[in-house]
Structure formats: structure tokens, C-alpha cells
Design a protein around this motif. Structure first.
Motif, short mmCIF file in Angstrom:
data_model
loop_
_atom_site.label_atom_id
_atom_site.label_comp_id
_atom_site.label_asym_id
_atom_site.label_seq_id
_atom_site.Cartn_x
_atom_site.Cartn_y
_atom_site.Cartn_z
N ASN A 137 1.19 2.38 -6.52
CA ASN A 137 -0.02 1.69 -6.09
C ASN A 137 -1.10 2.76 -5.97
N GLY A 169 -5.19 -5.71 -7.33
CA GLY A 169 -5.13 -4.32 -6.89
C GLY A 169 -5.24 -3.37 -8.07
N SER A 170 -4.86 -2.12 -7.83
CA SER A 170 -4.87 -1.10 -8.89
C SER A 170 -3.54 -0.36 -8.86
N SER A 215 -3.67 2.54 -4.23
CA SER A 215 -4.28 2.46 -2.91
C SER A 215 -3.26 2.68 -1.80
N GLN A 216 -3.71 3.33 -0.75
CA GLN A 216 -2.91 3.51 0.46
C GLN A 216 -3.17 2.39 1.47
N THR A 217 -4.13 1.50 1.15
CA THR A 217 -4.51 0.47 2.11
C THR A 217 -4.43 -0.96 1.56
N GLN A 218 -4.42 -1.13 0.25
CA GLN A 218 -4.43 -2.46 -0.36
C GLN A 218 -3.18 -2.67 -1.21
N PRO A 243 0.83 -1.21 0.00
CA PRO A 243 0.00 0.00 0.00
C PRO A 243 0.87 1.26 0.00
#
Length: 144
Positions: A118, A85-86, A120-123, A65
Motif C-alpha cells: 500500500n 487507494g494507491s 499509504s500509511q493512513t488509507q 494502511p
């Protein structure tokens, strides 16, 4: 299979088969944590006898993340396929794109990779890359 971890800006892949273990990132008291570095795992390197002087390298990139790449180039034809993810990608002069599983991205040997992160900051996120490059050339060269 070997794992190569990106450590900060002065990063290049020097030799196939190098094995570096990931470093843990801890924030100093009073300082925010920095994003973890991407973890690159070499899956295969193969000479291309029909294309003299070239080889193909297949890698996976795991983005924790918040992971962010430095500006760099590959000096290779790079084919990206998102597994989970993205991720956000952009080359100089191109549009920033956000890619999800099953989507692809291409970089040519003259492209400068200005955005790689990434989304996302969480995934976490993970993608596979196939590079067609000159034999012995590094997979990645930072641009300062």
C-alpha cells in the motif's frame, strides 16, 4: 465468496474455498505496531476448457494502511486493476510503479514480484487480480 488472509511470509493458497478470518494485530508494550496483512478474497475460479490444464481465478486484495507483501511469484499470468487507494508494484528487473484507481499492472508466470505494498500509511487500498494458471497450482508462492 471466500476470504483468505495472508499470515506472514510462509503463505500459499492451498485450496479454493478455504476460509480464514483476519487476525487482529496488537503491538506489545514498547514495540511498534506492524502493518496489517493483506486480505485476499476469492471471487471466482473457472476452468478454461479451451486451454487444457489451465484455470482462471479472480480475487480482490485489500491492503490496510501500510500493508506490505513478501517477495513472491504467481506462476501465472496476473492482471491487476486498482479499485481504490494507491499501491506500489514491481517485478524483478522492472521499474517500481505507483498505481491509482483505474490503472493496471501485469505479471508474467516467470516474474518475481519484488515489491507489493500500500502506498499509504493512513488509507486502505483495494485491487482486483485475474490469474490464468495451471489447475491446482497455488495462487502465490513465497520466495525465500
Amino acid at each position: 465468496m471466500s476470504k483468505i488472509t495472508k499470515f506472514g511470509l510462509p503463505f500459499t493458497f492451498i485450496a479454493a474455498g478455504a476460509l480464514l478470518s483476519p487476525l487482529a494485530h496488537a503491538a506489545a508494550p514498547g514495540h511498534p505496531a506492524t502493518p496489517a496483512d493483506a486480505i485476499v478474497t476469492e471471487l471466482m475460479t473457472k476452468a478454461l476448457p479451451d486451454i487444457p490444464g489451465k484455470d482462471a481465478v479472480m480475487i480482490t486484495v485489500d491492503y490496510p494502511p501500510g500493508a506490505v507483501d513478501p517477495v513472491h511469484r504467481h506462476d501465472a499470468y496476473s492482471f491487476v486493476y486498482v479499485l481504490e487507494g494507491s499501491i506500489v508494484m514491481q517485478v524483478k528487473g522492472g521499474k517500481e510503479v505507483t498505481l491509482s484507481p483505474g490503472q493496471t499492472f501485469f505479471e508474467g508466470p516467470d516474474d518475481i514480484h519484488t515489491v507489493g505494498r500500500n502506498a499509504s500509511q493512513t488509507q486502505p487500498a483495494k485491487f482486483v487480480v485475474v490469474l490464468i494458471k495451471k489447475k491446482g497450482a497455488p495462487i502465490l508462492t513465497p520466495i525465500h
